[in-house]
Design a protein around this motif. Sequence first.
Motif, PDB file in Angstrom:
ATOM      1  N   HIS A 167       1.000  -1.290  -0.059  1.00  0.00           N
ATOM      2  CA  HIS A 167       0.031  -0.138  -0.123  1.00  0.00           C
ATOM      3  C   HIS A 167       0.900   1.279  -0.133  1.00  0.00           C
ATOM      4  O   HIS A 167       0.478   2.340   0.866  1.00  0.00           O
ATOM      5  CB  HIS A 167      -0.960  -0.054   1.054  1.00  0.00           C
ATOM      6  N   ASN A 168       2.010   1.132  -0.899  1.00  0.00           N
ATOM      7  CA  ASN A 168       2.803   2.542  -1.016  1.00  0.00           C
ATOM      8  C   ASN A 168       3.159   2.369  -2.146  1.00  0.00           C
ATOM      9  O   ASN A 168       4.091   1.454  -2.853  1.00  0.00           O
ATOM     10  CB  ASN A 168       4.080   2.507  -0.102  1.00  0.00           C
ATOM     11  N   SER A 169       2.379   3.343  -3.065  1.00  0.00           N
ATOM     12  CA  SER A 169       2.894   3.174  -4.605  1.00  0.00           C
ATOM     13  C   SER A 169       4.086   3.455  -5.072  1.00  0.00           C
ATOM     14  O   SER A 169       4.683   3.024  -6.118  1.00  0.00           O
ATOM     15  CB  SER A 169       1.625   4.119  -5.355  1.00  0.00           C
ATOM     16  N   ILE A 170       4.778   4.273  -4.353  1.00  0.00           N
ATOM     17  CA  ILE A 170       6.305   4.612  -4.662  1.00  0.00           C
ATOM     18  C   ILE A 170       7.024   3.360  -4.597  1.00  0.00           C
ATOM     19  O   ILE A 170       7.889   3.061  -5.537  1.00  0.00           O
ATOM     20  CB  ILE A 170       6.892   5.510  -3.739  1.00  0.00           C
ATOM     21  N   VAL A 171       7.122   2.734  -3.514  1.00  0.00           N
ATOM     22  CA  VAL A 171       7.706   1.419  -3.122  1.00  0.00           C
ATOM     23  C   VAL A 171       7.449   0.411  -4.210  1.00  0.00           C
ATOM     24  O   VAL A 171       8.027  -0.385  -4.983  1.00  0.00           O
ATOM     25  CB  VAL A 171       7.503   0.812  -1.650  1.00  0.00           C
ATOM     26  N   GLU A 172       6.212   0.211  -4.660  1.00  0.00           N
ATOM     27  CA  GLU A 172       5.563  -0.743  -5.584  1.00  0.00           C
ATOM     28  C   GLU A 172       6.020  -0.418  -6.779  1.00  0.00           C
ATOM     29  O   GLU A 172       6.690  -1.431  -7.649  1.00  0.00           O
ATOM     30  CB  GLU A 172       4.043  -0.758  -5.615  1.00  0.00           C
ATOM     31  N   ASN A 173       6.178   0.822  -7.323  1.00  0.00           N
ATOM     32  CA  ASN A 173       6.665   1.130  -8.638  1.00  0.00           C
ATOM     33  C   ASN A 173       8.197   0.804  -9.002  1.00  0.00           C
ATOM     34  O   ASN A 173       8.465   0.213  -9.939  1.00  0.00           O
ATOM     35  CB  ASN A 173       6.390   2.463  -9.025  1.00  0.00           C
ATOM     36  N   ILE A 174       9.040   1.122  -7.719  1.00  0.00           N
ATOM     37  CA  ILE A 174      10.205   1.123  -7.937  1.00  0.00           C
ATOM     38  C   ILE A 174      10.652  -0.653  -7.714  1.00  0.00           C
ATOM     39  O   ILE A 174      11.509  -1.070  -8.643  1.00  0.00           O
ATOM     40  CB  ILE A 174      11.112   1.614  -6.703  1.00  0.00           C
ATOM     41  N   TYR A 175       9.727  -1.133  -6.899  1.00  0.00           N
ATOM     42  CA  TYR A 175      10.341  -2.615  -6.627  1.00  0.00           C
ATOM     43  C   TYR A 175       9.741  -3.324  -7.787  1.00  0.00           C
ATOM     44  O   TYR A 175      10.691  -4.060  -8.303  1.00  0.00           O
ATOM     45  CB  TYR A 175       9.772  -3.185  -5.274  1.00  0.00           C
ATOM     46  N   THR A 176       8.606  -3.103  -8.433  1.00  0.00           N
ATOM     47  CA  THR A 176       8.321  -3.729  -9.901  1.00  0.00           C
ATOM     48  C   THR A 176       9.247  -3.771 -10.807  1.00  0.00           C
ATOM     49  O   THR A 176       9.489  -4.614 -11.465  1.00  0.00           O
ATOM     50  CB  THR A 176       6.938  -3.248 -10.055  1.00  0.00           C
ATOM     51  N   PHE A 177       9.925  -2.462 -10.888  1.00  0.00           N
ATOM     52  CA  PHE A 177      10.908  -2.068 -11.982  1.00  0.00           C
ATOM     53  C   PHE A 177      12.155  -3.043 -11.658  1.00  0.00           C
ATOM     54  O   PHE A 177      12.698  -3.737 -12.693  1.00  0.00           O
ATOM     55  CB  PHE A 177      11.068  -0.745 -11.891  1.00  0.00           C
ATOM     56  N   VAL A 178      12.360  -3.003 -10.470  1.00  0.00           N
ATOM     57  CA  VAL A 178      13.563  -3.742 -10.274  1.00  0.00           C
ATOM     58  C   VAL A 178      13.468  -5.090 -10.235  1.00  0.00           C
ATOM     59  O   VAL A 178      14.387  -5.876 -10.960  1.00  0.00           O
ATOM     60  CB  VAL A 178      14.244  -3.420  -8.666  1.00  0.00           C
ATOM     61  N   ILE A 179      12.508  -5.767  -9.711  1.00  0.00           N
ATOM     62  CA  ILE A 179      12.316  -7.186  -9.980  1.00  0.00           C
ATOM     63  C   ILE A 179      12.102  -7.730 -11.210  1.00  0.00           C
ATOM     64  O   ILE A 179      12.516  -9.023 -11.456  1.00  0.00           O
ATOM     65  CB  ILE A 179      10.899  -7.660  -9.146  1.00  0.00           C
ATOM     66  N   GLU A 180      11.739  -6.957 -12.130  1.00  0.00           N
ATOM     67  CA  GLU A 180      11.547  -7.236 -13.610  1.00  0.00           C
ATOM     68  C   GLU A 180      12.923  -7.494 -14.128  1.00  0.00           C
ATOM     69  O   GLU A 180      13.225  -7.998 -15.154  1.00  0.00           O
ATOM     70  CB  GLU A 180      10.745  -6.301 -14.394  1.00  0.00           C
ATOM     71  N   LEU A 181      13.999  -6.786 -13.607  1.00  0.00           N
ATOM     72  CA  LEU A 181      15.312  -6.721 -14.182  1.00  0.00           C
ATOM     73  C   LEU A 181      15.767  -8.288 -13.800  1.00  0.00           C
ATOM     74  O   LEU A 181      16.771  -8.670 -14.378  1.00  0.00           O
ATOM     75  CB  LEU A 181      16.176  -5.804 -13.629  1.00  0.00           C
ATOM     76  N   PHE A 182      15.287  -8.895 -12.951  1.00  0.00           N
ATOM     77  CA  PHE A 182      15.687 -10.358 -12.640  1.00  0.00           C
ATOM     78  C   PHE A 182      15.108 -11.340 -13.134  1.00  0.00           C
ATOM     79  O   PHE A 182      15.287 -12.637 -12.917  1.00  0.00           O
ATOM     80  CB  PHE A 182      15.623 -10.351 -10.959  1.00  0.00           C
ATOM     81  N   THR A 183      14.016 -11.085 -14.082  1.00  0.00           N
ATOM     82  CA  THR A 183      13.135 -12.105 -14.684  1.00  0.00           C
ATOM     83  C   THR A 183      14.045 -13.278 -15.191  1.00  0.00           C
ATOM     84  O   THR A 183      13.638 -14.476 -14.818  1.00  0.00           O
ATOM     85  CB  THR A 183      12.241 -11.307 -15.886  1.00  0.00           C
TER      86      THR A 183
END
Length: 234
Positions: A167-183
């Motif tokens: 429930h923190n959109s800033i954290v969600e955006n950054i984390y989603t971006f980072v996790i996709e780099l590990f796909t």
Amino acid sequence: MEDMFAVREARPSAVEGVIEKIKELLIEQKLTPGDMIPNEISLAESLKVGRGTVREALKILSAYGVVEIKQGHGTFVSSASNKRLFDPQLFQILVQDRDYRSLTQVRQLLEEGIVKLVIEFASEDEFVLLDQTMQKFQEELTKEGRSEQHAGSLDLRYHRLLARFSHNSIVENIYTFVIELFTKTINPIHEGVADVHLRLHQAIMARDSEAAVQAVRAHTDIWVAGYRATHRNA
């Protein structure tokens, strides 16, 4: 309103100058979600650049989700509900050599914070969805003829849900971006992955922050070991 768009100093690129100026106005809250941005002609005159430069800058900002270009109506600052990433600094990661050591540190720091937020703020319904996703992940890992690709997609889904339920959109955006780099490096069938995911999930379901953080660190250690082994043998 147009005067505030005046450029105060020279920039390396005219397009970057327009982007930086709009970013500055957003930071200073002189532009807020829903505000209409002056038209191309007014912006070009205020910034002392060509209309083509303004048009290119707005296209970039639109791609990042900062502005919305509505044909026939004008260009507006995007609403807070627009969750696309817009910080060019993050996108620079895509075009430079990947330093997975640094990225792993960022991922671990984010995940340690995310699990704490989930434990504090996620609803019971959200916990049910997390539980269902983990069950599917575990079932895929243990069934005969398991699919590494499908298990990997369930793994990613679980982590994306964690980000959303922080429930923190800033954290969600950054984390989603980072996790996709590990796909491409995710290997859900690597030894120990299933166990550590289950440990993490059980800690979250028990709302045990300390155990969840320890599980995040154990998961990171397993991923690093697997990544090194893969690249050593490559």
